[in-house]
Design an enzyme around this catalytic site. Sequence first.
Site, PDB file in Angstrom:
ATOM      1  N   GLY A  82       0.816  -1.213   0.000  1.00 29.96           N
ATOM      2  CA  GLY A  82       0.000   0.000   0.000  1.00 29.96           C
ATOM      3  C   GLY A  82       0.848   1.260   0.000  1.00 29.96           C
ATOM      4  N   ARG A 146       1.286  -5.804  -5.025  1.00 29.63           N
ATOM      5  CA  ARG A 146       1.275  -6.700  -3.867  1.00 29.63           C
ATOM      6  C   ARG A 146       1.711  -8.128  -4.209  1.00 29.63           C
ATOM      7  NH1 ARG A 146      -0.586  -4.543   0.697  1.00 29.63           N
ATOM      8  NH2 ARG A 146      -2.046  -2.786   0.652  1.00 29.63           N
ATOM      9  N   ASP A 176       5.872  -5.301   6.771  1.00 25.90           N
ATOM     10  CA  ASP A 176       6.467  -6.487   7.401  1.00 25.90           C
ATOM     11  C   ASP A 176       6.567  -7.668   6.435  1.00 25.90           C
ATOM     12  OD1 ASP A 176       3.692  -6.433   7.511  1.00 25.90           O
ATOM     13  OD2 ASP A 176       3.550  -7.589   9.354  1.00 25.90           O
ATOM     14  N   ASP A 177       5.514  -7.896   5.640  1.00 28.76           N
ATOM     15  CA  ASP A 177       5.549  -9.038   4.716  1.00 28.76           C
ATOM     16  C   ASP A 177       6.599  -8.833   3.624  1.00 28.76           C
ATOM     17  OD1 ASP A 177       3.667 -10.794   5.817  1.00 28.76           O
ATOM     18  OD2 ASP A 177       1.999  -9.633   4.985  1.00 28.76           O
ATOM     19  N   LYS A 203       8.130   0.707   5.542  1.00 28.64           N
ATOM     20  CA  LYS A 203       6.999   1.490   5.029  1.00 28.64           C
ATOM     21  C   LYS A 203       5.675   0.946   5.524  1.00 28.64           C
ATOM     22  CE  LYS A 203       4.420  -0.121   2.526  1.00 28.64           C
ATOM     23  NZ  LYS A 203       3.482  -0.860   1.694  1.00 28.64           N
ATOM     24  N   THR A 204       4.762   1.723   5.933  1.00 28.64           N
ATOM     25  CA  THR A 204       3.332   1.419   6.040  1.00 28.64           C
ATOM     26  C   THR A 204       2.662   2.487   6.889  1.00 28.64           C
ATOM     27  OG1 THR A 204       1.570  -0.106   6.689  1.00 28.64           O
ATOM     28  CG2 THR A 204       3.557  -0.267   7.998  1.00 28.64           C
ATOM     29  N   ILE A 205       1.554   3.004   6.374  1.00 25.10           N
ATOM     30  CA  ILE A 205       0.803   4.000   7.163  1.00 25.10           C
ATOM     31  C   ILE A 205       0.277   3.341   8.433  1.00 25.10           C
ATOM     32  CG2 ILE A 205       0.113   5.439   5.200  1.00 25.10           C
ATOM     33  CD1 ILE A 205      -2.756   4.136   5.583  1.00 25.10           C
ATOM     34  N   ASP A 206       0.124   1.999   8.431  1.00 24.20           N
ATOM     35  CA  ASP A 206      -0.490   1.297   9.564  1.00 24.20           C
ATOM     36  C   ASP A 206       0.335   1.418  10.844  1.00 24.20           C
ATOM     37  OD1 ASP A 206      -2.156   0.567   7.563  1.00 24.20           O
ATOM     38  OD2 ASP A 206      -1.887  -1.592   7.758  1.00 24.20           O
ATOM     39  N   TYR A 244     -25.735  15.135  14.628  1.00 24.17           N
ATOM     40  CA  TYR A 244     -25.288  13.859  14.074  1.00 24.17           C
ATOM     41  C   TYR A 244     -24.247  13.181  14.948  1.00 24.17           C
ATOM     42  CZ  TYR A 244     -27.263  15.306   9.559  1.00 24.17           C
ATOM     43  OH  TYR A 244     -28.108  15.695   8.573  1.00 24.17           O
ATOM     44  N   MET A 251      -8.277   3.538   8.378  1.00 21.64           N
ATOM     45  CA  MET A 251      -7.434   2.472   7.828  1.00 21.64           C
ATOM     46  C   MET A 251      -6.419   1.961   8.842  1.00 21.64           C
ATOM     47  SD  MET A 251      -5.981   2.677   4.008  1.00 21.64           S
ATOM     48  CE  MET A 251      -6.983   2.007   2.692  1.00 21.64           C
ATOM     49  N   GLY A 252      -5.872   0.823   8.528  1.00 20.08           N
ATOM     50  CA  GLY A 252      -4.919   0.154   9.415  1.00 20.08           C
ATOM     51  C   GLY A 252      -5.392  -1.280   9.482  1.00 20.08           C
ATOM     52  N   ARG A 253      -4.850  -2.098   8.603  1.00 18.38           N
ATOM     53  CA  ARG A 253      -5.364  -3.447   8.390  1.00 18.38           C
ATOM     54  C   ARG A 253      -5.581  -4.224   9.679  1.00 18.38           C
ATOM     55  NH1 ARG A 253      -4.189  -6.177   3.948  1.00 18.38           N
ATOM     56  NH2 ARG A 253      -2.398  -4.842   3.532  1.00 18.38           N
ATOM     57  N   GLU A 312     -10.043  -0.007  11.366  1.00 19.28           N
ATOM     58  CA  GLU A 312     -10.402  -0.879  10.236  1.00 19.28           C
ATOM     59  C   GLU A 312     -10.356  -2.363  10.601  1.00 19.28           C
ATOM     60  OE1 GLU A 312      -8.760  -0.292   5.954  1.00 19.28           O
ATOM     61  OE2 GLU A 312      -7.370  -1.643   6.928  1.00 19.28           O
ATOM     62  N   ARG A 429      -3.252   8.246   2.216  1.00 20.41           N
ATOM     63  CA  ARG A 429      -2.120   7.380   1.865  1.00 20.41           C
ATOM     64  C   ARG A 429      -1.153   8.009   0.868  1.00 20.41           C
ATOM     65  NH1 ARG A 429      -3.543   1.165   0.616  1.00 20.41           N
ATOM     66  NH2 ARG A 429      -3.842   2.065  -1.432  1.00 20.41           N
TER      67      ARG A 429
HETATM   68  P1  FBP Z   1       0.556  -1.990   3.665  1.00 25.48           P
HETATM   69  O1  FBP Z   1       0.606  -2.834   4.891  1.00 25.48           O
HETATM   70  O2  FBP Z   1       0.914  -2.697   2.428  1.00 25.48           O
HETATM   71  O3  FBP Z   1       1.357  -0.736   3.862  1.00 25.48           O
HETATM   72  O4  FBP Z   1      -0.955  -1.525   3.425  1.00 25.48           O
HETATM   73  C1  FBP Z   1      -1.606  -0.613   4.205  1.00 25.48           C
HETATM   74  C2  FBP Z   1      -3.065  -0.450   3.857  1.00 25.48           C
HETATM   75  O5  FBP Z   1      -3.307   0.906   3.573  1.00 25.48           O
HETATM   76  C3  FBP Z   1      -3.999  -0.967   4.944  1.00 25.48           C
HETATM   77  O6  FBP Z   1      -4.205   0.012   5.916  1.00 25.48           O
HETATM   78  C4  FBP Z   1      -5.219  -1.340   4.170  1.00 25.48           C
HETATM   79  O7  FBP Z   1      -5.975  -2.334   4.825  1.00 25.48           O
HETATM   80  C5  FBP Z   1      -4.663  -1.858   2.900  1.00 25.48           C
HETATM   81  O8  FBP Z   1      -3.438  -1.195   2.696  1.00 25.48           O
HETATM   82  C6  FBP Z   1      -5.571  -1.648   1.722  1.00 25.48           C
HETATM   83  O9  FBP Z   1      -4.901  -2.072   0.594  1.00 25.48           O
HETATM   84  P2  FBP Z   1      -5.510  -2.026  -0.870  1.00 25.48           P
HETATM   85  O10 FBP Z   1      -5.757  -0.591  -1.209  1.00 25.48           O
HETATM   86  O11 FBP Z   1      -4.459  -2.667  -1.697  1.00 25.48           O
HETATM   87  O12 FBP Z   1      -6.782  -2.801  -0.824  1.00 25.48           O
END
Ligand code: FBP
Length: 552
Positions: A82, A146, A176-177, A203-206, A244, A251-253, A312, A429
């Site tokens: 990502g 990916r 990490d992967d 790298k990763t915004i997560d 409201y 986000m953040g897998r 997320e 992102r």
């Molecule tokens: P990475 O771990 O590859 O940096 O991905 C981060 C992320 O933005 C997650 O927060 C999100 O779940 C995922 O990518 C969404 O990926 P995609 O846009 O490929 O579906």
Amino acid sequence: MSEYSPLQKARYTYEPKLPTVLNDEIASIAVSLGEATESVADQDALKGLFPHTYGAPIARFVKGENANAGTVRKLGVILSGGQAPGGHNVIAGLFDALKKANPQSVLYGFKGGPSGIIDDDVMEITDEIMDAYRNTGGFDIIGSGRTKLETEEQFEKSLATCRKHGIDGVVVIGGDDSNTNGAVLAEWFKAKNAGITVVGCPKTIDGDLKNEHIETSFGFDTATKTYSELIGNIEKDANSAKKYWHFIKLMGRSASHIGLECALQTQPNIAIISEEVKEKNMSLEDVVNSIVDVVAARAAKGMDFGVALIPEGLIEFIPEVGALIAELNDLLAKKADDFAAQKTVDDQREWVNKELSKDSSYVFSSLPRGIQMQLLDDRDPHGNVQVSRIETEKLLIEVVGEKLDSLRRKGEYAGKFNALAHFFGYEGRCAFPSNFDADYCYGLGFSAFLLMSAGLTGYISNLANLHKSANQWVPGGVPLTMMMNMEQRHGEQKPVIRKALVELDGAPFKAFAAQRDKWAMETAYTFPGAIQYYGPSEVCDQPTETLKLEKA
Ligand code: FBP
């Protein structure tokens, strides 16, 4: 009209700040190596799997002689996974260090992610190309992907690509992967005596690629600041209209670092932290009740509005739903053809329900149809459910609404629950990297070059002391095997870099937990505003709250 916005033009000329030691001539930056290292767990298994790269020492850059600095080199770079703000600056730091060491050296980009090295989809990164991407967001300079780089055949093909172009070093910019795959590739090249080094960049915004040595992954700073600006805007709106409830999925897998950081920046009424849900073994009903309690308490004080942050990955951390997802992942991997043979969506649901265990089938049936379908969506290349596509925020609104209706019928709630759903992910992102990310990434790329020029392989580039100003950052490299352990993946024990989840005894979570009850009732919203790129350092160069608290 100009092709570029004024900010874009101004950012091209921004000069990233480097740690003092990296400002010297490349020939005067030496590598100092520490003691041999060990992996975080499973030492024997990892030693066996990485006989050529396991246990390498931590590297630091110091003033001294770098005898190989001027060697003509050809390096290749991959953007993996990502997007995260700052990726272009990693490449810029790598490019500038490479050219500074010897202008004859060449940097290639593997296009579209790891598939670029496998399929020989390569482009040279020239001065002109590089200058058009400095300090900008996105991964569009070479694209990302990916594809998992992990099989013998893929390694053979990668070697052939490198040989064809004379490439002697590969930089993998990934999470990490991807860095795990980088470690395996480094080992494979070394075992083959290929003479090709591999270095990663975190790298990763997560924010979940971090540990004792990697203080944060790049992109987290910019993404959380961008989301926090948007949350602050929504909080202002909620407090103005007072009609409201806003449910905002972030986000953040997997880990909730993004949600926690945004909560610290914006002080919402509710912020759910998945790791806490798991730790307390909270069911979906418990999570819903915790939200209902706050909505009802605020309503009792005449406040039918609020802001709730939902991570997320929450759905996977709710034990019964997590167990269901794990079963589904297995089932859809093992019986993919049977699943594909189901003609309609209803056939699919029926088939899945029959195949699942009794408990999981019960959970699956109790979920709204839309969520059921999202759970059956395609898996990612690692076989995981794509949580960004599951509308947890809508699920919670629906179930919280039902619960409030039942309280109303019993005369225990008299408020109005008008809720709106939001999902912030793609908005952040690819933002222009903050000064922090612009500087950090440039330093990571620069350090990656220095590691390679010292002949080191199987390392990840790192900078320490990130809560201080950039000139005090400490650059170096950490052996990837040091961050690894063995985990069960697709039914097998595999070496992987350990993912960092939110630590419930860590300073950021404790700071949040100490204040959340107050934030629930007092409408104590803070408005961080937009990222500032120019202006006083105390406004423009601040690290995240998470880093400040962790380093305090
Ligand atoms: P990475 O771990 O590859 O940096 O991905 C981060 C992320 O933005 C997650 O927060 C999100 O779940 C995922 O990518 C969404 O990926 P995609 O846009 O490929 O579906």
